[in-house]
Design an enzyme around this catalytic site. Structure first.
Site: not given
Ligand SMILES: Cc1cc2nc3c(=O)[nH]c(=O)nc-3n(C[C@H](O)[C@H](O)[C@H](O)COP(=O)(O)OP(=O)(O)OC[C@H]3O[C@@H](n4cnc5c(N)ncnc54)[C@H](O)[C@@H]3O)c2cc1C
Ligand SMILES: *[C@@H]1O[C@H](CO)[C@@H](O)[C@H](O)[C@H]1NC(C)=O
Ligand SMILES: *[C@@H]1O[C@H](CO)[C@@H](O)[C@H](O)[C@H]1NC(C)=O
Ligand SMILES: *[C@@H]1O[C@H](CO)[C@@H](O)[C@H](O)[C@H]1NC(C)=O
Ligand SMILES: *[C@@H]1O[C@H](CO)[C@@H](O)[C@H](O)[C@H]1NC(C)=O
Length: 601
Positions: A536, A580
């Site tokens: 997280h 979460h």
């Molecule tokens: C293994 C795991 C288990 C988890 N379990 C839970 C759970 O059970 N419940 C829950 O609520 N949360 C869980 N989480 C956390 C939750 O999924 C994240 O907090 C959430 O997805 C974050 O959203 P975000 O949009 O910040 O980033 P992300 O969803 O990570 O998206 C970021 C995106 O940007 C892309 N990206 C990054 N850098 C670049 C770049 N330079 N150029 C182009 N694209 C790029 C990445 O590839 C990715 O697709 C978990 C996370 C993981 C990894």
């Protein structure tokens, strides 16, 4: 180190290869950067949990054209990203993850930890463990106080959390009256459900909660704003037992929109300032490439660039673009353009500990995962009926628990208020082999405990000016002593929970390094040896009041000292909620989409 021995990768490889071959990339998802136009209204970086919400909402009126750039491949047809129980297996697929590792953690006996993020359409929402929580009203009211922006209060966010998710019936369509309360749910694209496949411990967890009273009281629906108590877990799983992610929920339905281009397998490497005369630099030119030696491309955002690359990659991109701590950037040989010392700082995450117990039954998933036939049967059962062990996430029950006032005597309680937990308990009906490989014999239950209001802070810094070199990740776990004491209390609370009479003769003994620990000091020491991440990470580009000198973005999520640049992802959290994180990040993105529309419509 991760030991995803379940389910045996060899067995599953065959089936997910099958599906990959059948996978159809939609026509409007480009893999060739030459097809990208020189200019868009908005360029969104990262098609993760938040980025896809933005892509959907900003293209719905048809007034704007949008480019969405994703470093990873499509999520389509990737079986471990579809079958809920197989979520852990995605971490064995090199092209679908950012295979990050932390630097040695001094407070964890110098261990390094696997720190994986999703790298595919849907981002981490395509690989996460599916548990869905929105956060408590206290958590968001604290955000409103910290940012001095009432729009971030629970009351004012109501329309946004209702807009992001909807409760759907579980695959077996059983009566869920005593498991959740539909009146707290909305009508959005993310599908949320209670488990369809009851495990042996589900009823026992609820009975123990009833028997033990106030400390472990039952909470009918964790999304009400009051998260405290033991609840039936809600997961981002649709009524056909398939994962609901930002890709399936927000993106699949809009591939045909003519005003949206999606470019995958392409990494944004930096943002370039425009040569305007204005004193405030604008960063509306986006540079991208497919690998470190590949051709470099550019496109321009007429209105805004929206960074949604997640809590690790967003600060990396900012720093590569000259936005960050002046001295640190200069030291790396990067010309500092905007001095924002908080970029990459204040990294927060929930430390996670696995408490193992032996149980006197053969009926846990350990039995299935040790038997190749049973594993294939479970997959077939999921495929044909949406039922069985593989239809649910690893957990059917969760608890957000508060520590007694006596614990806080002389200490400052870091929780946001009485409706936020101090620690979490996650019940798993088998051996969750996240940190320790699963034993070859025996049946187990695992209770994961997590510290929900960590005081420890870490950072993301540049290892190199090469965007393809991973940044330095330091979650700083347990560097604040209170986090260790809170974890010790969580472990003791789990043990107390198993003193309820319903567990008599069922839970036979504690297991593993933590199982052997008895005194507080022994528990603390075992925790240092075994804590991992719950994945997280947050707050590496934190939001602060409009005029505050500290922080990275304003309450409307615009990067301070710049124009035309907004951040919409977990990195903007002013403080990590006791929940979460995917639920909160959907709320952030829905709220942010309206900020953008308010500005440009
Ligand atoms: C293994 C795991 C288990 C988890 N379990 C839970 C759970 O059970 N419940 C829950 O609520 N949360 C869980 N989480 C956390 C939750 O999924 C994240 O907090 C959430 O997805 C974050 O959203 P975000 O949009 O910040 O980033 P992300 O969803 O990570 O998206 C970021 C995106 O940007 C892309 N990206 C990054 N850098 C670049 C770049 N330079 N150029 C182009 N694209 C790029 C990445 O590839 C990715 O697709 C978990 C996370 C993981 C990894
Ligand atoms: C991820 O990195 C770890 C540690 O370097 C390594 O053991 C593991 O095999 C890697 N995983 C993948 C899927 O590449
Ligand atoms: C961790 O590493 C540091 C620096 O190398 C060292 O000083 C310290 O003693 C180590 N701690 C443990 C518990 O091994
Ligand atoms: C790097 O990317 C280019 C496209 O810019 C591609 O032609 C080339 O095959 C890639 N190289 C590797 C090693 O993947
Ligand atoms: C699911 O069932 C369909 C139809 O019988 C079959 O084609 C497919 O291969 C099965 N998939 C898996 C993962 O078993």
């Amino acid at each position: 180190m991760m030991f995803f021995k379940f389910p045996q990768p060899g067995l599953l490889q065959y089936s997910f290869l099958l599906l990959l071959n059948a996978c159809l990339i939609q026509a409007l998802v480009y893999t060739n950067p030459n097809l990208i136009k020189p200019e868009y209204d908005f360029v969104i970086v990262g098609a993760g949990a938040a980025g896809n919400v933005m892509a959907n909402r900003l293209t719905e009126s048809g007034k704007f054209n949008v480019l969405l750039i994703e470093a990873g491949p499509s999520n389509q047809g990737l079986l471990p990203s579809i079958v809920p129980f197989l979520a852990p297996s995605i971490q064995a697929i090199p092209y679908a993850i950012w295979n990050y590792t932390t630097i040695p953690q001094p407070a964890l006996d110098n261990r390094t930890l696997a720190y994986v993020r999703g790298k595919l359409l849907g981002g981490s929402s395509s690989i996460n463990f599916l548990t869905f929580t929105r956060g408590s009203d206290d958590d968001f009211d604290r955000w409103a106080r910290l940012t001095e922006e009432p729009e971030w209060s629970w009351k004012n966010l109501r329309q946004y959390y209702l807009k992001s998710e909807k409760l759907v019936p579980p695959a077996d369509a059983h009566d869920t009256t005593h498991q959740c309360n539909p009146s707290f749910h909305g009508n959005g694209p993310i599908e949320v459900s209670v488990p369809t496949f009851a495990t042996d411990i589900d009823g026992r967890v609820i009975s123990a909660s009833k028997e033990l009273g106030e400390e472990f009281k039952f909470n009918l629906d964790v999304q009400s704003g009051d998260m405290v108590g033991i609840s039936v877990a809600q997961s981002t799983i649709g009524s056909t037992s398939k994962r609901s992610s930002s890709a399936t929920g927000y993106l699949n339905s809009i591939f045909q929109r003519k005003n949206l281009d999606i470019l995958i397998q392409t990494q944004v490497t930096k943002l370039l300032p425009s040569n305007s005369n204005s004193k405030i630099p604008s960063f509306q030119t986006v540079q991208f490439a497919q690998n470190s030696t590949g051709k470099i491309y550019h496109t321009h955002a007429k209105k805004e660039v929206i960074l949604s690359a997640g809590a690790i990659n967003t600060p990396q991109i900012l720093m590569l673009s000259g936005i960050g701590d002046r001295a640190a950037l200069t030291k790396k040989g990067i010309k500092p353009l905007v001095d924002l010392p908080d970029v990459g700082q204040h990294l927060q995450d929930h430390p996670l500990l696995l408490n193992y117990f032996r149980v006197n039954t053969k009926n846990t998933f350990d039995t299935i995962l040790r038997d190749p036939h049973a594993t294939v049967n479970a997959l077939n059962q999921w495929n044909t009926t949406g039922e069985g062990q593989f239809a649910d996430s690893l957990t059917n029950s969760i608890g957000f628990i508060r520590l007694d006032n006596s614990f806080w005597n002389g200490k400052v309680d870091p929780s946001a208020g009485p409706k936020s937990g101090h620690f979490e308990m996650i019940f798993i009906d088998g051996f969750a082999a996240l940190e320790t490989p699963a034993p070859n014999t025996g049946n187990f239950i695992t209770v994961n405990t997590a510290v929900l209001n960590p005081l420890s802070r870490g950072s993301v810094t540049l290892a190199s000016v090469d965007p393809f070199v991973f940044p330095v990740i330091d979650p700083g776990f347990f560097t604040a002593p209170l986090d260790v004491s809170t974890m010790v209390e969580a472990v003791k609370a789990v043990r107390k929970f198993f003193t309820a009479s319903i567990w008599n003769g069922y839970v036979t003994s504690r297991f593993g390094t933590m199982g052997d620990a008895s005194t507080d000091a022994e528990i603390a020491s075992a925790a240092r040896q075994s804590v991992v991440t719950i994945w997280h990470p947050a707050s590496t580009a934190m939001m602060s009041p409009e005029h505050a000198k500290w922080g990275v973005v304003t309450p409307k999520l615009l990067v301070k000292g710049t124009s035309g640049l907004r951040i919409v992802d977990t990195s903007i959290f002013p403080i990590i909620p006791a929940a979460h994180t995917v639920g909160p990040v959907y709320i952030v993105a829905e709220r942010a989409a309206d900020f953008v529309k308010e500005k440009w419509c």
